[in-house]
Design an enzyme around this catalytic site. Structure first.
Site, mmCIF file in Angstrom:
data_model
loop_
_atom_site.group_PDB
_atom_site.id
_atom_site.type_symbol
_atom_site.label_atom_id
_atom_site.label_comp_id
_atom_site.label_asym_id
_atom_site.label_seq_id
_atom_site.Cartn_x
_atom_site.Cartn_y
_atom_site.Cartn_z
ATOM 1 N N GLY A 39 2.819 36.058 -10.981
ATOM 2 C CA GLY A 39 3.159 37.362 -10.393
ATOM 3 C C GLY A 39 2.255 38.511 -10.794
ATOM 4 O O GLY A 39 2.719 39.643 -10.927
ATOM 5 N N SER A 40 0.932 38.260 -10.912
ATOM 6 C CA SER A 40 0.069 39.400 -11.256
ATOM 7 C C SER A 40 -0.097 40.345 -10.060
ATOM 8 O O SER A 40 -0.205 41.565 -10.248
ATOM 9 C CB SER A 40 -1.284 38.929 -11.792
ATOM 10 O OG SER A 40 -2.067 38.354 -10.781
ATOM 11 N N ASN A 41 -0.117 39.818 -8.852
ATOM 12 C CA ASN A 41 -0.144 40.713 -7.683
ATOM 13 C C ASN A 41 1.162 41.487 -7.571
ATOM 14 O O ASN A 41 1.169 42.657 -7.183
ATOM 15 C CB ASN A 41 -0.417 39.916 -6.405
ATOM 16 C CG ASN A 41 -1.894 39.653 -6.219
ATOM 17 O OD1 ASN A 41 -2.667 40.546 -5.906
ATOM 18 N ND2 ASN A 41 -2.299 38.409 -6.459
ATOM 19 N N ARG A 52 13.580 22.740 4.597
ATOM 20 C CA ARG A 52 12.979 24.078 4.580
ATOM 21 C C ARG A 52 13.886 25.124 5.204
ATOM 22 O O ARG A 52 14.020 26.235 4.715
ATOM 23 C CB ARG A 52 11.667 24.076 5.366
ATOM 24 C CG ARG A 52 10.546 23.464 4.606
ATOM 25 C CD ARG A 52 9.212 23.640 5.316
ATOM 26 N NE ARG A 52 8.270 22.711 4.732
ATOM 27 C CZ ARG A 52 7.635 22.901 3.576
ATOM 28 N NH1 ARG A 52 7.826 24.006 2.896
ATOM 29 N NH2 ARG A 52 6.813 21.990 3.105
ATOM 30 N N MET A 91 4.390 29.809 -3.001
ATOM 31 C CA MET A 91 3.789 28.519 -2.684
ATOM 32 C C MET A 91 4.680 27.624 -1.823
ATOM 33 O O MET A 91 4.769 26.423 -2.064
ATOM 34 C CB MET A 91 3.410 27.793 -3.983
ATOM 35 C CG MET A 91 2.449 28.568 -4.873
ATOM 36 S SD MET A 91 0.908 29.015 -4.032
ATOM 37 C CE MET A 91 0.080 27.430 -4.054
ATOM 38 N N ARG A 92 5.337 28.196 -0.831
ATOM 39 C CA ARG A 92 6.129 27.399 0.115
ATOM 40 C C ARG A 92 5.616 27.688 1.515
ATOM 41 O O ARG A 92 5.403 28.855 1.872
ATOM 42 C CB ARG A 92 7.617 27.783 0.100
ATOM 43 C CG ARG A 92 8.347 27.522 -1.164
ATOM 44 C CD ARG A 92 8.441 26.086 -1.547
ATOM 45 N NE ARG A 92 9.227 25.259 -0.635
ATOM 46 C CZ ARG A 92 9.225 23.929 -0.669
ATOM 47 N NH1 ARG A 92 8.457 23.287 -1.522
ATOM 48 N NH2 ARG A 92 9.972 23.231 0.151
ATOM 49 N N LEU A 116 6.314 28.313 5.282
ATOM 50 C CA LEU A 116 7.485 28.890 5.952
ATOM 51 C C LEU A 116 7.560 28.379 7.386
ATOM 52 O O LEU A 116 6.523 28.148 8.034
ATOM 53 C CB LEU A 116 7.378 30.419 5.934
ATOM 54 C CG LEU A 116 7.425 31.029 4.521
ATOM 55 C CD1 LEU A 116 6.964 32.488 4.551
ATOM 56 C CD2 LEU A 116 8.832 30.910 3.933
ATOM 57 N N ASN A 153 0.709 38.700 3.487
ATOM 58 C CA ASN A 153 0.312 37.690 2.505
ATOM 59 C C ASN A 153 -1.044 38.075 1.951
ATOM 60 O O ASN A 153 -1.838 38.719 2.632
ATOM 61 C CB ASN A 153 0.212 36.313 3.175
ATOM 62 C CG ASN A 153 -0.213 35.229 2.202
ATOM 63 O OD1 ASN A 153 0.289 35.157 1.076
ATOM 64 N ND2 ASN A 153 -1.163 34.388 2.608
ATOM 65 N N HIS A 200 -4.491 36.342 0.436
ATOM 66 C CA HIS A 200 -5.191 35.057 0.348
ATOM 67 C C HIS A 200 -6.496 35.267 -0.420
ATOM 68 O O HIS A 200 -7.230 36.222 -0.131
ATOM 69 C CB HIS A 200 -5.472 34.533 1.763
ATOM 70 C CG HIS A 200 -6.154 33.200 1.755
ATOM 71 N ND1 HIS A 200 -5.492 32.034 1.427
ATOM 72 C CD2 HIS A 200 -7.437 32.853 1.996
ATOM 73 C CE1 HIS A 200 -6.343 31.024 1.475
ATOM 74 N NE2 HIS A 200 -7.530 31.496 1.819
HETATM 75 C C1 GRF Z 1 -3.446 34.860 -5.966
HETATM 76 O O1 GRF Z 1 -4.761 34.466 -6.161
HETATM 77 C C2 GRF Z 1 -3.135 34.997 -4.507
HETATM 78 O O2 GRF Z 1 -4.220 35.421 -3.748
HETATM 79 C C3 GRF Z 1 -2.761 33.590 -4.115
HETATM 80 O O3 GRF Z 1 -2.059 33.082 -5.218
HETATM 81 C C4 GRF Z 1 -2.445 33.770 -6.403
HETATM 82 C C5 GRF Z 1 -1.208 34.346 -6.997
HETATM 83 O O4 GRF Z 1 -1.429 34.923 -8.241
HETATM 84 N N1 GRF Z 1 -2.022 33.590 -2.872
HETATM 85 P P1 GRF Z 1 -0.340 35.858 -8.875
HETATM 86 O O5 GRF Z 1 0.957 35.051 -8.984
HETATM 87 O O6 GRF Z 1 -0.170 37.063 -8.007
HETATM 88 O O7 GRF Z 1 -0.876 36.208 -10.227
#
Ligand code: GRF
Length: 217
Positions: free
Chosen positions: A15-17, A68, A93-94, A96, A110, A112
């Site tokens: 969850g860094s984003n 799902r 990571m699912r 949809l 999203n 990417h």
């Molecule tokens: C990120 O690199 C994002 O682009 C990808 O998965 C990673 C998630 O990292 N979809 P975080 O959990 O946000 O640290």
């Protein structure tokens, strides 16, 4: 200012984003509030961090559902209960289903870790190095049923260095992700952009541009 949109962030891991979005949304002029963080993995590190940050959290464990769509129907109820307007997938990571994506058409973003439409799917940094590209980066886009497709809201680029490994490249891209996602959410939540076909228009006249090209060498 009009009502701040209620955003839910969907995560599966560190969850860094998510952290970057939570931090950005603390600004009084940010047009969205992070109202909820949901993980499909109850043990996700990001969930504990969100809770510590005072955000409402929920775990909807995909493993306990028959399929799902059953999982997504539970998720949808949680989102409706919290009156969520907009979803941000951040390392969720699912895959949809079209049903769920249809519920959130033009309301689900999203991030990417590649410059779409190049390098859809996994292992983007390894593949970028293997292909020898000189510019790599990240993309925030609206989610459509096709994986890693959908109208592009914003992108950030990094240069690829001779010394790069997948890890060093990933780290530089991740730094840009943390700047890009809040910027893209601001663009969308403020109503500055509109979707026309496969294009997101209006970003050029917004206070922050939708393309970020750092000048670092
Ligand atoms: C990120 O690199 C994002 O682009 C990808 O998965 C990673 C998630 O990292 N979809 P975080 O959990 O946000 O640290």
């Amino acid at each position: 200012m009009s009502r701040r949109l209620r955003v839910a962030i969907l995560i599966s891991g560190r969850g860094s984003n998510m952290d970057a979005l939570i931090e950005a949304a603390r600004a009084p002029d940010f047009p969205a509030e992070i109202a909820l963080v949901v993980s499909n993995r109850p043990e996700a590190a990001g969930l504990a961090k969100a809770k510590a940050a005072g955000i409402a959290v929920a775990a909807v464990d995909h493993k306990i559902y028959a399929g799902r769509e059953e999982f997504e129907r539970s998720l949808q109820i949680v989102l409706e209960t919290h009156a969520i307007d907009l979803l941000c997938l951040a390392g969720f990571m699912r895959l949809l289903t079209p049903w769920f994506i249809g519920q959130w058409r033009e309301r689900m973003l999203n991030i990417h870790p590649a410059l779409l439409p190049a390098f859809r799917g996994l292992h983007t940094h390894e593949r970028a190095l293997a292909e020898g590209v000189k510019i790599h980066g990240c993309t925030v886009h609206f989610v459509v049923p096709e994986m890693d497709e959908g109208p592009i809201v914003a992108q950030a680029a990094v240069d690829v260095r001779d010394s790069d490994t997948p890890q060093t490249l990933a780290a530089r891209v991740l730094e840009q992700e943390h700047l890009l996602y809040p910027r893209a959410l601001r663009l969308v939540a403020s109503g500055a952009v509109s979707v026309v076909g496969n294009r997101v228009l209006g970003a050029a006249s917004a206070p922050e541009p939708a393309l970020v090209v750092p000048s670092s060498g």
